[in-house]
Design a protein around this motif. Sequence first.
Motif, PDB file in Angstrom:
ATOM      1  N   ILE A 102       8.605  -5.236  -0.201  1.00  0.00           N
ATOM      2  CA  ILE A 102       7.338  -4.765  -0.754  1.00  0.00           C
ATOM      3  C   ILE A 102       7.242  -5.078  -2.235  1.00  0.00           C
ATOM      4  O   ILE A 102       6.218  -5.576  -2.729  1.00  0.00           O
ATOM      5  N   CYS A 144      -1.515  -8.806  -2.002  1.00  0.00           N
ATOM      6  CA  CYS A 144      -0.392  -8.376  -1.169  1.00  0.00           C
ATOM      7  C   CYS A 144      -0.704  -8.653   0.295  1.00  0.00           C
ATOM      8  O   CYS A 144      -1.795  -8.332   0.775  1.00  0.00           O
ATOM      9  N   ILE A 156       0.659  -7.955   4.155  1.00  0.00           N
ATOM     10  CA  ILE A 156       1.518  -7.048   4.913  1.00  0.00           C
ATOM     11  C   ILE A 156       1.516  -7.478   6.371  1.00  0.00           C
ATOM     12  O   ILE A 156       0.472  -7.844   6.922  1.00  0.00           O
ATOM     13  N   HIS A 193       7.080  -6.889   7.536  1.00  0.00           N
ATOM     14  CA  HIS A 193       7.500  -7.622   6.338  1.00  0.00           C
ATOM     15  C   HIS A 193       6.346  -7.593   5.343  1.00  0.00           C
ATOM     16  O   HIS A 193       5.191  -7.337   5.715  1.00  0.00           O
ATOM     17  N   PHE A 194       6.646  -7.842   4.082  1.00  0.00           N
ATOM     18  CA  PHE A 194       5.664  -7.745   3.009  1.00  0.00           C
ATOM     19  C   PHE A 194       5.835  -8.972   2.125  1.00  0.00           C
ATOM     20  O   PHE A 194       6.925  -9.235   1.618  1.00  0.00           O
ATOM     21  N   TRP A 242      -3.668  -5.859   1.674  1.00  0.00           N
ATOM     22  CA  TRP A 242      -3.975  -4.672   0.897  1.00  0.00           C
ATOM     23  C   TRP A 242      -5.193  -5.012   0.067  1.00  0.00           C
ATOM     24  O   TRP A 242      -5.136  -5.900  -0.780  1.00  0.00           O
ATOM     25  N   HIS A 248       5.239   3.282   0.902  1.00  0.00           N
ATOM     26  CA  HIS A 248       5.054   2.267   1.943  1.00  0.00           C
ATOM     27  C   HIS A 248       6.382   1.561   2.195  1.00  0.00           C
ATOM     28  O   HIS A 248       7.019   1.060   1.284  1.00  0.00           O
ATOM     29  N   GLY A 249       6.807   1.540   3.463  1.00  0.00           N
ATOM     30  CA  GLY A 249       8.072   0.905   3.801  1.00  0.00           C
ATOM     31  C   GLY A 249       9.285   1.725   3.435  1.00  0.00           C
ATOM     32  O   GLY A 249      10.409   1.238   3.485  1.00  0.00           O
ATOM     33  N   TYR A 300       3.635   2.403   8.989  1.00  0.00           N
ATOM     34  CA  TYR A 300       2.489   2.151   8.124  1.00  0.00           C
ATOM     35  C   TYR A 300       1.447   3.245   8.359  1.00  0.00           C
ATOM     36  O   TYR A 300       1.128   3.574   9.508  1.00  0.00           O
TER      37      TYR A 300
END
Length: 415
Positions: free
Chosen positions: A244, A263, A265, A276-277, A358, A374-375, A380
């Motif tokens: 992230i 971002c 996601i 994964h991010f 995002w 987050h994460g 989520y």
Amino acid sequence: MSKLYYTESGHSMPNLAEELTTFRRARKVLTLPPTSSPASLYFIARAHEGSGLPLHISVNGAKLPPVPPQQAWHTWYEVTIDPTLLHAGDNVLEFWSDSTAMNSWALGLEAGHADPNSYVSDDSGHTWRNHHMAYLNVVRAEYVVRVRFAEGEDPAPPPMVFNDPDDPRLESLRTIMPPQALDRSLSKLERLRAISTWLASSWEHTPAAPGLGVINSPWDPETVLAWAPGQCGHNGLRPTANCIFYGVAFANAAQAIGVPARCAIFAGKPGKADGHFTAEYWLEEHQKWAMVDPNFDDFFLRDGVPLSVDELQVLGSDLEDVTERGPGAESQRPNQRVHRWFDSHERRARSLEFRTVWYRADQLTRPEFSPPAHGGGGAYTETGIVWEERDKDTWPMFPHFGSKDYFNAPPVWEG
């Protein structure tokens, strides 16, 4: 066509929830329209490992079948509600367990509400309060409880938001960036590669796991770059600084050099740890968003042209020939668990099955809208992420779904 009803934005933290007992009960009040179809109730909860006790729920005083525990982490539960139990106006949903101690179920919450429509009771529901909530009695909060009706329609997803280019935080970030990223004689791709290598080389991926990340880092690039290398953050604790934070730092650093970025996601199946991010950057010359994975200093190109998420999803697990891994990846090599994960192109492809963005890419200008965890050990939950509209049946506990045009639209950019 359907519509989700909720009163929070999903900014919940696994380490701050409402522990439920037979004495300590949670109540959520949702104002709903009339319905003649079964409704779906979604809530974030954690069943304590080894407890085995069910969760009890009532809707306007009528008990639903007990909910068995699924897994010992904060995840989404879904329950069907008969329409005869609901009515137009305020509807009361209550949650409790059979344990007398806080060792069976915890309900997710979002702190920071001035006058929430969520309440806690310490006397089995005889009296209620909407303050001094969560297991330590310290916040005012809304429980992460949502209801979807078959009738109605979710609103259109919000437009993308970027940092104010005149914000002094961007100039501050530029002062710590590598010289190559600021060198205008280099190509845009070379400058972005310098940012990715810099970030991947700055700290070792630290997941939220026992004995590893204890607290989440904030979504502030300079703070992450101060905390993560020394593995010491708030209150002296070791911070979570996983994929992230590479993605967030890249999106903001790219904006700092004048490149629109956001971002990105991803997720595998709901309830699985396949997410994964990463980040996406805008290519004006190709009129598309391209993906980068700064956690592993990976760019994705075919014949020298960066690839979009759409193009990568079509490739499935056949990603090796289009993956160009930079030198920053070597800094992640000691973390064998993480590296094995992403050396497997099949697993990476599985993590890209469901994509979202995002919609806020202004973490420097408006840090108050960044999520707290987050994460960080849970599913989520945030309503600020926009899923593809084709995936609405898979992620119905979220309110925003965008078309291909939404995801591929050029940025409204003032940088």
